[in-house]
Design a protein around this motif. Structure first.
Motif, short mmCIF file in Angstrom:
data_model
loop_
_atom_site.label_atom_id
_atom_site.label_comp_id
_atom_site.label_asym_id
_atom_site.label_seq_id
_atom_site.Cartn_x
_atom_site.Cartn_y
_atom_site.Cartn_z
N TYR A 41 4.12 -8.71 4.89
CA TYR A 41 3.49 -9.08 6.30
C TYR A 41 3.95 -10.33 6.54
O TYR A 41 3.72 -11.21 6.04
N GLU A 42 4.40 -10.81 7.93
CA GLU A 42 4.73 -11.75 8.65
C GLU A 42 4.18 -11.95 10.02
O GLU A 42 4.28 -11.08 10.71
N SER A 43 3.15 -12.80 10.04
CA SER A 43 2.19 -12.65 11.32
C SER A 43 2.01 -14.15 11.90
O SER A 43 2.29 -15.05 11.16
N MET A 44 1.28 -14.30 12.92
CA MET A 44 0.80 -15.36 13.76
C MET A 44 -0.54 -15.16 14.14
O MET A 44 -0.59 -14.06 14.87
N ASP A 45 -1.46 -15.83 13.63
CA ASP A 45 -2.80 -15.40 14.18
C ASP A 45 -3.26 -16.36 15.38
O ASP A 45 -2.36 -16.93 16.09
N CYS A 46 -4.35 -15.85 16.03
CA CYS A 46 -4.72 -16.09 17.39
C CYS A 46 -4.82 -18.02 17.27
O CYS A 46 -4.96 -18.50 18.36
N GLY A 47 -4.99 -18.52 16.36
CA GLY A 47 -4.93 -20.17 16.11
C GLY A 47 -3.55 -20.75 16.13
O GLY A 47 -3.60 -21.83 15.88
N GLY A 48 -2.50 -19.68 16.16
CA GLY A 48 -1.10 -20.27 15.95
C GLY A 48 -0.47 -20.81 14.67
O GLY A 48 0.48 -21.40 14.58
N GLN A 49 -1.40 -20.21 13.76
CA GLN A 49 -0.82 -20.68 12.35
C GLN A 49 -0.16 -19.21 11.73
O GLN A 49 -0.45 -17.99 11.88
N ALA A 50 1.23 -19.34 11.27
CA ALA A 50 1.78 -18.60 10.66
C ALA A 50 1.31 -17.83 9.34
O ALA A 50 0.89 -18.83 8.50
N ASN A 51 1.12 -16.67 8.98
CA ASN A 51 0.96 -16.09 7.95
C ASN A 51 1.83 -15.07 7.16
O ASN A 51 2.53 -14.51 7.82
N PHE A 52 1.88 -15.17 5.91
CA PHE A 52 2.78 -14.40 4.86
C PHE A 52 1.99 -13.78 3.76
O PHE A 52 1.33 -14.97 2.94
N TRP A 53 1.96 -12.68 3.57
CA TRP A 53 1.59 -11.96 2.21
C TRP A 53 2.13 -10.54 2.04
O TRP A 53 2.85 -10.33 2.90
N ARG A 54 1.91 -10.43 0.67
CA ARG A 54 2.43 -9.19 0.32
C ARG A 54 1.42 -8.34 -0.55
O ARG A 54 0.47 -8.80 -0.80
N GLU A 55 1.69 -6.72 -0.17
CA GLU A 55 0.63 -5.84 -0.82
C GLU A 55 1.46 -4.95 -1.50
O GLU A 55 2.57 -4.52 -0.91
N THR A 56 0.77 -4.22 -2.52
CA THR A 56 1.53 -3.02 -3.15
C THR A 56 0.44 -2.07 -2.49
O THR A 56 -0.68 -1.99 -2.73
N VAL A 57 1.10 -0.82 -1.85
CA VAL A 57 0.28 0.19 -1.32
C VAL A 57 0.65 1.64 -2.37
O VAL A 57 1.94 1.93 -2.17
N VAL A 58 -0.20 2.13 -2.74
CA VAL A 58 -0.18 3.37 -3.33
C VAL A 58 -0.63 4.49 -2.50
O VAL A 58 -1.74 4.42 -2.21
N VAL A 88 12.05 -0.57 -7.73
CA VAL A 88 11.47 -1.48 -6.37
C VAL A 88 10.86 -2.74 -6.96
O VAL A 88 10.08 -2.53 -7.97
N PRO A 89 10.99 -3.91 -6.56
CA PRO A 89 10.32 -5.11 -6.86
C PRO A 89 9.20 -5.24 -6.62
O PRO A 89 8.60 -6.05 -5.60
N VAL A 90 8.28 -4.61 -7.17
CA VAL A 90 6.69 -4.72 -6.93
C VAL A 90 6.45 -5.91 -7.57
O VAL A 90 6.71 -6.31 -8.75
N ARG A 91 5.66 -6.59 -6.76
CA ARG A 91 5.07 -7.77 -7.38
C ARG A 91 3.55 -7.60 -7.89
O ARG A 91 2.69 -7.23 -7.23
N GLY A 92 3.57 -8.46 -9.07
CA GLY A 92 1.87 -8.19 -9.68
C GLY A 92 0.93 -9.25 -9.11
O GLY A 92 -0.17 -8.77 -9.08
N GLU A 93 1.39 -10.13 -8.26
CA GLU A 93 0.42 -11.00 -7.54
C GLU A 93 0.06 -10.45 -6.23
O GLU A 93 -0.84 -11.12 -5.66
N ALA A 94 0.48 -9.29 -5.67
CA ALA A 94 0.42 -8.97 -4.58
C ALA A 94 -0.91 -7.88 -4.73
O ALA A 94 -1.42 -7.50 -5.75
N GLU A 95 -1.68 -7.95 -3.57
CA GLU A 95 -2.89 -7.31 -3.39
C GLU A 95 -2.59 -5.75 -3.61
O GLU A 95 -1.49 -5.52 -3.19
N ILE A 96 -3.49 -5.07 -4.50
CA ILE A 96 -3.08 -3.56 -4.52
C ILE A 96 -4.20 -2.88 -3.58
O ILE A 96 -5.14 -3.20 -3.21
N ARG A 97 -3.60 -1.95 -2.70
CA ARG A 97 -4.27 -1.15 -1.67
C ARG A 97 -3.89 0.43 -2.12
O ARG A 97 -2.82 0.57 -2.58
N PHE A 98 -4.79 1.31 -1.81
CA PHE A 98 -4.45 2.52 -1.86
C PHE A 98 -4.75 3.36 -0.36
O PHE A 98 -5.57 3.23 0.17
N GLU A 99 -3.38 4.11 0.14
CA GLU A 99 -3.57 4.62 1.30
C GLU A 99 -4.28 6.11 0.84
O GLU A 99 -3.35 6.80 0.23
#
Length: 159
Positions: A41-58, A88-99
Protein backbone atom coordinates in the motif's frame (compact mmCIF):
# COMPACT_ATOMS: atom_id res chain seq x y z
CA UNK A 1 0.32 -9.89 14.09
CA UNK A 2 3.16 -10.20 11.63
CA UNK A 3 3.48 -13.00 9.12
CA UNK A 4 6.59 -14.27 10.94
CA UNK A 5 4.80 -14.33 14.32
CA UNK A 6 1.99 -16.39 12.80
CA UNK A 7 4.43 -18.81 11.17
CA UNK A 8 6.37 -19.28 14.42
CA UNK A 9 3.19 -20.07 16.33
CA UNK A 10 1.99 -22.48 13.65
CA UNK A 11 5.37 -24.26 13.52
CA UNK A 12 4.90 -25.35 17.15
CA UNK A 13 1.50 -26.94 16.47
CA UNK A 14 1.77 -28.77 13.13
CA UNK A 15 -0.22 -31.77 14.34
CA UNK A 16 -3.29 -29.64 15.20
CA UNK A 17 -6.31 -28.86 13.07
CA UNK A 18 -6.41 -25.24 11.95
CA UNK A 19 -9.72 -23.57 12.73
CA UNK A 20 -10.59 -20.00 11.72
CA UNK A 21 -13.26 -17.88 13.36
CA UNK A 22 -14.31 -14.73 11.53
CA UNK A 23 -16.14 -12.22 13.74
CA UNK A 24 -17.13 -14.97 16.18
CA UNK A 25 -18.33 -17.55 13.61
CA UNK A 26 -16.29 -20.57 12.62
CA UNK A 27 -15.40 -21.00 8.99
CA UNK A 28 -16.78 -24.40 8.04
CA UNK A 29 -14.46 -27.41 7.93
CA UNK A 30 -13.37 -28.17 4.40
CA UNK A 31 -12.35 -24.56 3.70
CA UNK A 32 -9.61 -23.89 1.14
CA UNK A 33 -6.59 -21.59 1.08
CA UNK A 34 -7.09 -20.22 -2.42
CA UNK A 35 -4.37 -17.58 -2.59
CA UNK A 36 -1.51 -16.01 -0.63
CA UNK A 37 -0.96 -12.41 -1.64
CA UNK A 38 1.89 -10.00 -1.08
CA UNK A 39 0.12 -6.62 -0.88
CA UNK A 40 1.81 -3.21 -0.89
CA UNK A 41 0.00 0.00 0.00
CA UNK A 42 1.13 3.51 -0.85
CA UNK A 43 -1.18 6.28 0.26
CA UNK A 44 -1.42 9.85 1.42
CA UNK A 45 -3.59 10.57 4.42
CA UNK A 46 -5.78 13.60 5.01
CA UNK A 47 -2.95 15.29 6.93
CA UNK A 48 -0.75 15.20 3.83
CA UNK A 49 1.63 12.49 5.05
CA UNK A 50 2.66 9.71 2.71
CA UNK A 51 2.25 6.18 4.07
CA UNK A 52 3.71 2.87 2.95
CA UNK A 53 3.12 -0.60 4.36
CA UNK A 54 2.93 -4.22 3.36
CA UNK A 55 0.56 -7.01 4.26
CA UNK A 56 0.41 -10.71 3.61
CA UNK A 57 -3.17 -11.66 2.75
CA UNK A 58 -4.28 -15.29 2.84
CA UNK A 59 -7.55 -15.83 1.01
CA UNK A 60 -9.88 -18.46 2.47
CA UNK A 61 -12.89 -19.93 0.72
CA UNK A 62 -15.59 -22.02 2.34
CA UNK A 63 -16.03 -25.66 1.40
CA UNK A 64 -17.78 -26.86 -1.70
CA UNK A 65 -20.45 -29.59 -1.69
CA UNK A 66 -17.91 -32.34 -2.42
CA UNK A 67 -15.30 -31.28 0.18
CA UNK A 68 -14.78 -33.45 3.24
CA UNK A 69 -16.00 -31.67 6.38
CA UNK A 70 -12.52 -31.70 7.95
CA UNK A 71 -10.39 -28.82 9.11
CA UNK A 72 -7.04 -28.37 7.39
CA UNK A 73 -4.05 -29.33 9.49
CA UNK A 74 -1.52 -26.71 10.47
CA UNK A 75 1.11 -28.77 8.61
CA UNK A 76 -0.90 -28.60 5.37
CA UNK A 77 -1.40 -24.83 5.76
CA UNK A 78 2.35 -24.37 6.28
CA UNK A 79 3.07 -26.54 3.24
CA UNK A 80 0.83 -24.30 1.10
CA UNK A 81 2.40 -21.14 2.54
CA UNK A 82 6.00 -22.34 1.97
CA UNK A 83 5.19 -23.39 -1.60
CA UNK A 84 3.95 -19.86 -2.29
CA UNK A 85 6.84 -18.21 -0.43
CA UNK A 86 9.31 -20.12 -2.63
CA UNK A 87 7.95 -18.20 -5.64
CA UNK A 88 6.55 -14.95 -4.20
CA UNK A 89 8.67 -12.73 -1.93
CA UNK A 90 6.39 -12.79 1.14
CA UNK A 91 7.84 -10.67 3.95
CA UNK A 92 7.92 -11.83 7.55
CA UNK A 93 7.56 -8.31 8.96
CA UNK A 94 4.33 -7.68 7.02
CA UNK A 95 1.07 -7.80 8.91
CA UNK A 96 -0.83 -11.02 8.21
CA UNK A 97 -4.49 -10.73 7.22
CA UNK A 98 -7.02 -13.34 6.22
CA UNK A 99 -9.60 -12.60 3.54
CA UNK A 100 -12.87 -14.42 3.88
CA UNK A 101 -16.43 -13.97 2.70
CA UNK A 102 -19.35 -16.18 1.86
CA UNK A 103 -22.91 -15.95 0.56
CA UNK A 104 -23.94 -14.05 3.69
CA UNK A 105 -20.86 -11.87 4.29
CA UNK A 106 -18.77 -9.80 1.87
CA UNK A 107 -15.08 -10.63 1.58
CA UNK A 108 -13.11 -8.75 4.24
CA UNK A 109 -9.39 -8.63 5.10
CA UNK A 110 -9.55 -9.66 8.77
CA UNK A 111 -6.91 -8.98 11.42
CA UNK A 112 -5.71 -11.80 13.66
CA UNK A 113 -7.05 -10.99 17.12
CA UNK A 114 -5.92 -14.10 18.95
CA UNK A 115 -4.70 -17.66 18.56
CA UNK A 116 -5.66 -20.31 21.10
CA UNK A 117 -5.29 -24.05 21.58
CA UNK A 118 -8.60 -25.81 22.11
CA UNK A 119 -8.02 -29.54 22.40
CA UNK A 120 -6.85 -30.78 18.99
CA UNK A 121 -7.57 -27.42 17.33
CA UNK A 122 -5.47 -24.32 16.94
CA UNK A 123 -8.11 -21.60 16.66
CA UNK A 124 -7.27 -18.37 14.85
CA UNK A 125 -9.74 -15.68 15.86
CA UNK A 126 -10.19 -13.01 13.21
CA UNK A 127 -11.73 -9.56 13.66
CA UNK A 128 -12.94 -7.18 11.00
CA UNK A 129 -10.83 -4.06 10.53
CA UNK A 130 -12.08 -0.63 11.45
CA UNK A 131 -11.56 2.71 9.76
CA UNK A 132 -9.14 5.20 11.23
CA UNK A 133 -7.74 8.63 10.50
CA UNK A 134 -3.95 8.38 10.49
CA UNK A 135 -3.50 12.13 11.00
CA UNK A 136 -5.73 12.07 14.08
CA UNK A 137 -4.01 8.91 15.34
CA UNK A 138 -0.67 10.73 15.16
CA UNK A 139 -2.23 13.40 17.43
CA UNK A 140 -2.04 15.78 14.51
CA UNK A 141 -5.27 17.15 13.12
CA UNK A 142 -5.89 16.88 9.43
CA UNK A 143 -4.44 20.29 8.90
CA UNK A 144 -2.09 20.64 11.89
CA UNK A 145 -1.65 19.71 15.56
CA UNK A 146 -4.83 19.07 17.56
CA UNK A 147 -6.04 22.22 19.29
CA UNK A 148 -4.22 24.56 16.92
CA UNK A 149 -6.43 26.87 14.90
CA UNK A 150 -5.29 26.78 11.29
CA UNK A 151 -6.92 28.66 8.46
CA UNK A 152 -6.96 26.55 5.34
CA UNK A 153 -8.72 27.41 2.11
CA UNK A 154 -11.92 25.35 1.73
CA UNK A 155 -10.70 23.75 -1.50
CA UNK A 156 -7.72 22.14 0.29
CA UNK A 157 -9.40 21.03 3.53
CA UNK A 158 -9.24 17.38 4.41
CA UNK A 159 -11.68 15.02 6.08
Amino acid sequence: MTTQELLETLASHQDKSLVFEASGQRIAPGYHVTEVMNVTYESMDCGGQANFWRETVVQLMGPGPKDKPEFMTVAKFLNIYHRVAASVPVRGEAEIRFEYGDALRPAVHYHVAQMALEGEHLVVRLVAPGVTCKARDRAVGCCGPVGLEVTVPAATRCC
